[in-house]
Design an enzyme around this catalytic site. Structure first.
Site, PDB file in Angstrom:
ATOM      1  N   HIS A  99      -1.069  10.880   0.427  1.00  0.00           N
ATOM      2  CA  HIS A  99      -0.712  12.089   1.151  1.00  0.00           C
ATOM      3  C   HIS A  99      -1.138  13.349   0.403  1.00  0.00           C
ATOM      4  O   HIS A  99      -1.307  14.402   1.025  1.00  0.00           O
ATOM      5  CB  HIS A  99       0.786  12.106   1.438  1.00  0.00           C
ATOM      6  CG  HIS A  99       1.181  11.182   2.539  1.00  0.00           C
ATOM      7  ND1 HIS A  99       2.153  11.487   3.462  1.00  0.00           N
ATOM      8  CD2 HIS A  99       0.709   9.956   2.885  1.00  0.00           C
ATOM      9  CE1 HIS A  99       2.279  10.484   4.324  1.00  0.00           C
ATOM     10  NE2 HIS A  99       1.418   9.544   3.980  1.00  0.00           N
ATOM     11  N   HIS A 267      -1.886  -0.305   4.631  1.00  0.00           N
ATOM     12  CA  HIS A 267      -0.733  -1.021   5.177  1.00  0.00           C
ATOM     13  C   HIS A 267      -0.636  -2.454   4.684  1.00  0.00           C
ATOM     14  O   HIS A 267       0.225  -3.200   5.139  1.00  0.00           O
ATOM     15  CB  HIS A 267      -0.797  -0.983   6.706  1.00  0.00           C
ATOM     16  CG  HIS A 267      -0.632   0.389   7.263  1.00  0.00           C
ATOM     17  ND1 HIS A 267      -0.870   0.704   8.589  1.00  0.00           N
ATOM     18  CD2 HIS A 267      -0.267   1.563   6.668  1.00  0.00           C
ATOM     19  CE1 HIS A 267      -0.647   1.994   8.781  1.00  0.00           C
ATOM     20  NE2 HIS A 267      -0.281   2.533   7.630  1.00  0.00           N
TER      21      HIS A 267
END
Length: 724
Positions: A99, A267
């Site tokens: 992020h 993921h």
């Protein structure tokens, strides 16, 4: 503050409202005033390390091996105040690094992890960054230990890379070299929305057309890094989500294969958190009370960790073994059919149908309990979209191929905004030259600069042609991601040679004269172009009565077509250049604001911006040879006439149409000069006028020339990280 007169009227306090800056007050009163803040940020006065601090020198003292071991140990240690999922902080640290880096966008090069800006607002308080405040605090003991030998920006990105390594990924490499900033950035536009997670259609011309997203934005909603995990505007539709994923990642410089690899690889480890009620969470870090000490999103009713952790509202892991790098993501995505369900927090997510017990991941706190995995709409897009599906099926059949593709994409994600390899540092820096790094070979430094200048000076090229060509070559530089600039001489290659702003016909004329000179002296065209600009400046200074030598550093190289990613360079095309008084077309944004944006990307202060424009006007470098803003009768001389005549009270100024103006003699009413709004803002804006008045003074003629030369040299060397 207590009112001592006993009236209880705190509004009488003389310091009430003192937290509001004059700049903010001014904007309330005069919202259309030109805001110079983006040119005043990151002043050395706000840097606690001082003006002389050199991070690259400090990095030479860093024990990289010890640091990496400390970061690796952190992944499973320090479980006392913020216990990790399954006892491993890998997922949290990867999300922190991701992020931080993932806010980068290709269009203007802003965002990204290269400055550690996730420590400050608004990024530190974005909904998508919930609980990353804890990740940074977990890293604090390491930052404290290594001090100024390690920037926050480097540590944050390193933590994600080491996290992947600790879970079994063979990474592509890592480079140190990111320098911290010390207050929030004012130059990055994150969107016009007034609330977090406002509907996506506020930033799209047509929500059905993902490419209609407002530029330079990349994320689909305010406060998100990429896309909404529940689907476009929170409505599940994997096929539509795929289109928005594609556009968003493309705006972050990723192709389809890199996008699929990053989605799957991101993921493969960790989990999403949504086992609770978002209304139980306290305010974000920036809105928290003093006693929170920078922490945000505190859970007032539950522990807030493990089973009780809440961030996105989506709940669950994607794979069977979320702390292991494997192909489990594809095994579950393609091995089962999936149906829409609701998370405990009420978020829309996908659950497998009739999944085997052994394929379920274990609970983060109790390994005897197994729970359903989940997929987001973006994950299902990898299965539904035919292009992504084909890529992911190749990954699923070849784990090594997937691993290498992801490792390279992760390296690109976390290093894209660092600029050229000359800024890289450390034993794990890859030796391979990657095209997205805009490689440039080293240039020759062993030649007689004065002989080359004499040769250039003897040509028929005008001062304007010499200076404007060098400027056009250098002005592409942007300090946001250290791309562009004069080094490499890409102005002679596609796509730059055909850009309208470079006046292709004139450019080819100049290059046809300079290229044989470069060949004769066995030097780069890049050096020759910059030297030509310097020759033009020196001639202009002589015409003004000053004998000066413009500083020059040899060694620029010439890039080739094979070294140039054309699509990637298209975003560097200037659509306006206040320095040459040019607009490609009319825009919603004013020419003055576009001038500030260009100046900020070039790393200029307001004074430096002004002195360059004043000099380039009188030299005669306007696009197409126009006379807008050329406030002098002695074109080609580096005088302070622009400022003298701008501030001359014997003139009057008149609006003609649009952004065009004219200047007339106050007494005779005779026309004297034409101008644009970019020219006249230097006399109308109170701050800029104060600078203009300095340079208009009778005793500032020599100061102006010296300041112009210094600033010109700064721009010409902006991309010379090999000499910094």
């Amino acid at each position: 503050m207590e009112n001592l007169n006993g009236s209880g009227d705190i509004s009488k306090c003389p310091f009430h409202g003192g937290n509001t800056s004059n700049e903010n007050n001014n904007k309330l009163w005069w919202p259309n005033a030109l805001n110079l803040d983006i040119l005043h940020q990151h002043d050395t006065k706000v840097n606690p390390l001082g003006e002389e601090f050199n991070y690259h020198e400090e990095l030479k003292k860093l024990d990289v091996a010890a640091l990496k071991e400390d970061v690796k140990n952190l992944m499973t240690d320090s479980q006392d105040w913020w216990p990790a999922d399954w006892g491993h902080y890998g997922g949290l640290m990867i999300r922190l690094a991701w992020h931080s880096a993932g806010s980068y966008r290709l269009s203007d090069g802003r965002g990204g992890g290269g400055t550690g800006n996730i420590r400050f607002a608004p990024l530190n308080s974005w909904p998508d960054n919930a609980s990353l405040d804890k990740a940074r605090r977990l890293l604090w003991p390491i930052k404290k230990k290594y001090g100024n030998k390690l920037s926050w920006a480097d540590l944050i990105i390193l933590s994600g890379t080491i996290a992947y390594e600790s879970m079994g990924l063979k990474t592509f490499g890592f480079s140190f070299g990111r320098t911290d900033i010390w207050h929030p950035e004012k130059d990055t536009y994150w969107g016009a929305e007034k609330e977090w997670l406002a509907p996506s259609n506020e930033r799209y011309g047509d929500l059905e057309d993902a490419t209609s997203m407002e530029n330079p934005l990349a994320a689909v909603q305010m406060g998100l890094i990429y896309v909404n995990p529940e689907g476009v505007n929170g409505k599940s539709d994997p096929a539509k989500t795929a289109l928005h994923v594609r556009e968003t990642f493309a705006r972050m410089a990723m192709n389809d294969e890199e996008t699929a690899a990053l989605t799957a690889g991101g993921h493969t480890v960790g989990k999403a958190h949504g086992n609770g009620d978002a209304s139980n969470l306290g305010p974000e870090p920036e809105a928290g009370p003093l006693e929170n000490q920078g922490f945000g999103w505190a859970n007032s009713t539950r522990t807030g960790v493990g089973r009780d952790a809440f961030t996105s509202g989506i709940e669950g892991a994607w794979t069977t073994e979320p702390t292991k790098w494997d192909n489990g993501y594809f095994d579950l995505l393609f091995g089962y059919e999936w149906e829409l369900v609701k998370s405990p927090a009420g978020a829309t997510q996908w659950a497998p149908i009739n999944i085997k017990e052994e394929d379920k991941p274990v609970d983060v706190e109790d390994p005897s309990i197994r729970l359903n995995p989940m997929m987001t709409d973006a994950d299902m897009a990898m299965k539904v979209d035919p292009i992504y599906r084909e890529i992911c099926e190749r990954f699923s059949k070849d784990h090594d191929y997937f691993t290498e593709t992801f490792a390279r994409a992760w390296f690109k994600l976390t290093h894209r905004d660092m600029g050229p390899k000359a800024r890289y540092f450390g034993p794990d820096t890859p030796t391979e030259d990657l095209i997205w790094q805009d490689p440039i070979p080293a240039g020759n430094t062993d030649y007689d600069v004065n002989l080359v200048k004499e040769k250039i000076s003897s040509t028929d090229l005008s001062i304007s042609e010499l200076v404007s060509t060098a400027w056009d070559s250098a002005r592409t530089y942007r300090g946001s991601d250290m791309r562009g600039g004069a080094n490499g001489a890409r102005i002679r290659l596609a796509p730059q040679k055909d850009w309208a702003g470079n006046e292709p016909e004139k450019l080819q004329k100049v290059l046809s004269i300079l290229e044989p000179i470069a060949a004769e002296f066995n030097i780069s065209i890049a050096d020759t172009i910059v030297l030509a600009g310097n020759v033009g400046i020196e001639k202009a200074a002589q015409n003004a009565g000053f004998d000066i030598t413009v500083p020059f550093s040899a060694g620029r190289g010439d890039a080739t077509d094979e070294m140039t990613e054309v699509d990637s360079f298209n975003v560097l095309e200037p659509v306006a250049d206040g320095f040459r008084n040019w607009l490609k077309q009319d825009y919603i944004v004013s020419p003055e604001e576009m001038m500030l944006d260009r100046a900020q990307l070039l790393g200029l202060t307001a004074v430096e911006m002004m002195v360059l424009i004043g000099g380039m006007r009188v030299i005669g470098t306007n696009y197409g040879g126009t006379t807008y803003g050329v406030f002098t009768d002695n074109i080609g001389a580096l005088t302070n006439d622009f400022f003298v005549n701008l501030t001359d009270m014997g003139n009057t100024w008149h609006h003609v149409a649009g952004t065009m103006y004219e200047i007339r003699d106050r007494k005779t009413k005779d026309f004297k000069w034409s101008a644009t709004s970019v020219d006249l803002v230097f006399g109308s804006n109170s701050v800029l006028r104060s600078y203009a008045e300095v340079y208009a003074q009778d005793d500032s003629k020599e100061k102006f020339v010296n300041d112009f030369v210094k600033t010109w040299t700064k721009v010409m060397n902006a991309d010379r990280f090999d000499i910094k």
